[in-house]
Design an enzyme around this catalytic site. Structure first.
Site, PDB file in Angstrom:
ATOM      1  N   CYS A 149     -13.500 -28.572   6.830  1.00  0.00           N
ATOM      2  CA  CYS A 149     -12.305 -27.840   6.398  1.00  0.00           C
ATOM      3  C   CYS A 149     -11.160 -28.814   6.128  1.00  0.00           C
ATOM      4  CB  CYS A 149     -11.891 -26.832   7.466  1.00  0.00           C
ATOM      5  SG  CYS A 149     -10.376 -25.946   7.084  1.00  0.00           S
TER       6      CYS A 149
ATOM      7  N   ASP B 152      -2.489   8.446  -1.624  1.00  0.00           N
ATOM      8  CA  ASP B 152      -3.817   9.054  -1.566  1.00  0.00           C
ATOM      9  C   ASP B 152      -4.105   9.574  -0.168  1.00  0.00           C
ATOM     10  OD1 ASP B 152      -3.851   6.474  -0.453  1.00  0.00           O
ATOM     11  OD2 ASP B 152      -5.998   6.270  -0.766  1.00  0.00           O
TER      12      ASP B 152
ATOM     13  N   ASP C 164      -7.984  -7.440   0.463  1.00  0.00           N
ATOM     14  CA  ASP C 164      -7.063  -7.745   1.554  1.00  0.00           C
ATOM     15  C   ASP C 164      -7.754  -7.367   2.847  1.00  0.00           C
ATOM     16  OD1 ASP C 164      -6.542  -4.711   1.087  1.00  0.00           O
ATOM     17  OD2 ASP C 164      -5.649  -5.147   3.027  1.00  0.00           O
TER      18      ASP C 164
ATOM     19  N   GLY D 291     -10.722   4.119   0.925  1.00  0.00           N
ATOM     20  CA  GLY D 291     -11.547   4.958   1.783  1.00  0.00           C
ATOM     21  C   GLY D 291     -12.812   4.309   2.300  1.00  0.00           C
TER      22      GLY D 291
ATOM     23  N   ASP E 231       0.861  -1.184   0.000  1.00  0.00           N
ATOM     24  CA  ASP E 231       0.000   0.000   0.000  1.00  0.00           C
ATOM     25  C   ASP E 231       0.897   1.234   0.000  1.00  0.00           C
ATOM     26  OD1 ASP E 231       1.019   0.129   2.529  1.00  0.00           O
ATOM     27  OD2 ASP E 231      -0.897   0.073   3.566  1.00  0.00           O
ATOM     28  N   SER E 232       0.296   2.414  -0.125  1.00  0.00           N
ATOM     29  CA  SER E 232       1.109   3.616  -0.315  1.00  0.00           C
ATOM     30  C   SER E 232       1.571   4.222   1.003  1.00  0.00           C
ATOM     31  CB  SER E 232       0.289   4.660  -1.062  1.00  0.00           C
ATOM     32  OG  SER E 232      -0.741   5.135  -0.217  1.00  0.00           O
ATOM     33  N   GLY E 233       1.029   3.750   2.112  1.00  0.00           N
ATOM     34  CA  GLY E 233       1.326   4.375   3.396  1.00  0.00           C
ATOM     35  C   GLY E 233       0.273   5.397   3.790  1.00  0.00           C
ATOM     36  N   GLY E 234      -0.502   5.837   2.815  1.00  0.00           N
ATOM     37  CA  GLY E 234      -1.513   6.864   3.074  1.00  0.00           C
ATOM     38  C   GLY E 234      -2.498   6.458   4.159  1.00  0.00           C
ATOM     39  N   PHE E 235      -3.062   5.274   4.009  1.00  0.00           N
ATOM     40  CA  PHE E 235      -4.092   4.843   4.953  1.00  0.00           C
ATOM     41  C   PHE E 235      -3.569   4.773   6.388  1.00  0.00           C
ATOM     42  CE2 PHE E 235      -6.512   1.576   7.248  1.00  0.00           C
ATOM     43  CZ  PHE E 235      -7.780   2.151   7.182  1.00  0.00           C
TER      44      PHE E 235
ATOM     45  N   GLN F 163     -11.213   7.590  -4.519  1.00  0.00           N
ATOM     46  CA  GLN F 163     -11.730   8.052  -3.228  1.00  0.00           C
ATOM     47  C   GLN F 163     -13.104   8.701  -3.469  1.00  0.00           C
ATOM     48  OE1 GLN F 163     -10.679   7.594  -0.146  1.00  0.00           O
ATOM     49  NE2 GLN F 163      -8.666   6.661  -0.499  1.00  0.00           N
TER      50      GLN F 163
HETATM   51 ZN   LIG Z   1      -9.278 -25.692   9.147  1.00  0.00          ZN
END
Ligand SMILES: [Zn+2]
Length: 388
Positions: free
Chosen positions: A334, A145, A296, A246, A91-95, A219
């Site tokens: 699972c 951003d 993510d 955002g 990521d850009s670091g902005g958040f 944004q």
């Molecule tokens: Zn599992």
């Protein structure tokens, strides 16, 4: 060559595709585990490979503060530093600047902020955020951003959106002039490791002209009209992929869904679309069906560390006394290693005793559940097309 995107099947608004980065193929829709500090907390890289992780995310803000971009660059970028030869996105670091810093100051030029580690003063600009991400060497990097706070007045959201657009242009300009500086293959360790691993996935990072891909970020707060404008003008600047930023900033879930849906309309169908920072397993399946290709979230690993486990029968809080004698697998349906081997009683005991292994096993299961959720959506998109 940088990242390419191919759509293989469509069903309704959902798509199944392939993102081909210089470090391998990523089947989409994809969930990207978050490795904030070049580590997915509690899960070693070989286990991530076994889980089928094809791309993971690193946070520029955190890596810039510790261990520092220069250290990572000298180690051949994040791939070399953390010994991960598959794809990476930063990521850009902005958040993070916006979410972790009460003392930030935003100007046209950039953002001044204090480190959450030692209070020292730092300054990020679109140019320095690009330089940082080139040094970290992820396959996909993000434009700098401003993440608009929620709630916010319309005029404030518009100004913030305009600033993000100007920063997007500056990000792109700097990136185009400096993209050859990516540190891939610089370190001897990287070369030796690649040879030893005989590369399961195709590594094209050593081909001449292999570069990172810079994605733009839409944004516009919770305003559909501003989202539309932000999307159209970001597309006009031109990027090989687009993110919706955002969101997940405290707004109601129904609003998130509406904004995602109305923003997707204005993003080009042939480019990857990345929804940042969402969500629960049900939500990521829903967003994928709406046409989002990449997501993510820290939720699977963060929840795991608090003993919250996602299963085919819903969420389980493993700390509860009712599991103390429970011989069953955590999730009988699972296929992960944890569910194949251990009982709920054992997992509950590990958690109650504060054993490190609790966090490791819980994280592994939750990540498997998220990845499997995306694999199912992908398979059903392909099936529905095949059965037509
Ligand atoms: Zn599992």
């Amino acid at each position: 060559m940088s990242t390419q995107f191919q759509i293989e099947a469509k069903s309704g608004s959902g798509r199944a595709g392939k993102l081909i980065t210089p470090h391998g193929e990523v089947e989409t829709p994809v969930f990207m585990p978050v490795g904030t500090l070049a580590s997915v907390k509690g899960v070693p890289q070989d286990v991530l490979e076994e889980l089928g992780v094809q791309i993971l995310l690193g946070n520029t803000y955190h890596l810039y503060l510790r261990p520092g971009v220069e250290t990572v660059r000298r180690m051949g970028g994040l791939h070399g530093f953390m010994s991960w030869e598959r794809s990476i996105l930063t990521d850009s670091g902005g958040f993070q600047v916006f979410s972790l810093n009460d003392l930030r100051k935003v100007t046209e030029e950039g953002v001044t902020f204090r480190s959450h580690l030692d209070g020292s003063l730092h300054f990020f600009t679109p140019e320095s955020a690009m330089a940082g991400q080139i040094g970290l060497g992820a396959d996909i990097i993000m434009a700098f951003d401003e993440c608009t706070e929620y709630p916010a007045e319309r005029e404030r959201v518009r100004e913030s959106m305009e600033l993000t657009l100007r920063w997007a242009e500056r990000s792109k300009r700097y990136f185009e002039e400096h993209k050859e500086e990516v540190p891939w293959g610089d370190s001897q360790r990287s070369r030796a490791r690649r040879q030893a691993a005989k590369q399961v996935t195709a590594d094209r990072s050593q081909e001449s002209g292999a570069t990172q891909a810079l994605f733009g970020i839409v944004q516009g707060g919770m305003d559909r009209e501003l989202r539309r404008e932000s999307a159209l003008r970001t597309v006009e600047i031109g990027f090989p992929g687009y993110a919706i930023g955002g969101l997940s900033v405290g707004e109601p879930r129904e609003m998130t869904r509406e904004i995602v849906e109305s923003t997707l309309e204005y993003l080009p169908a042939d480019k990857p679309r990345y929804l940042m920072g969402v969500g629960t397993p049900e939500e990521i399946a829903q967003y994928a069906a709406m046409g989002v290709d990449m997501m993510d979230c820290v939720l699977p690993t963060r929840a795991a560390r608090h003993g919250l486990l996602f299963t085919s029968e819903g969420k389980i809080s493993i700390k509860q006394a009712r599991y103390a004698q429970d011989e069953n697998a955590l999730d009988p349906r699972c296929g992960c290693r944890v569910c194949q081997r251990y009982s709920r009683a054992y997992l509950r005991h590990l958690y109650a005793s504060n054993e490190m292994l609790a966090q490791v096993l819980n994280s592994e299961h939750n990540l498997h559940f998220y990845l499997e959720t995306m694999r199912r959506v992908r398979a059903s998109t392909q099936d529905r097309v095949a059965s037509k």
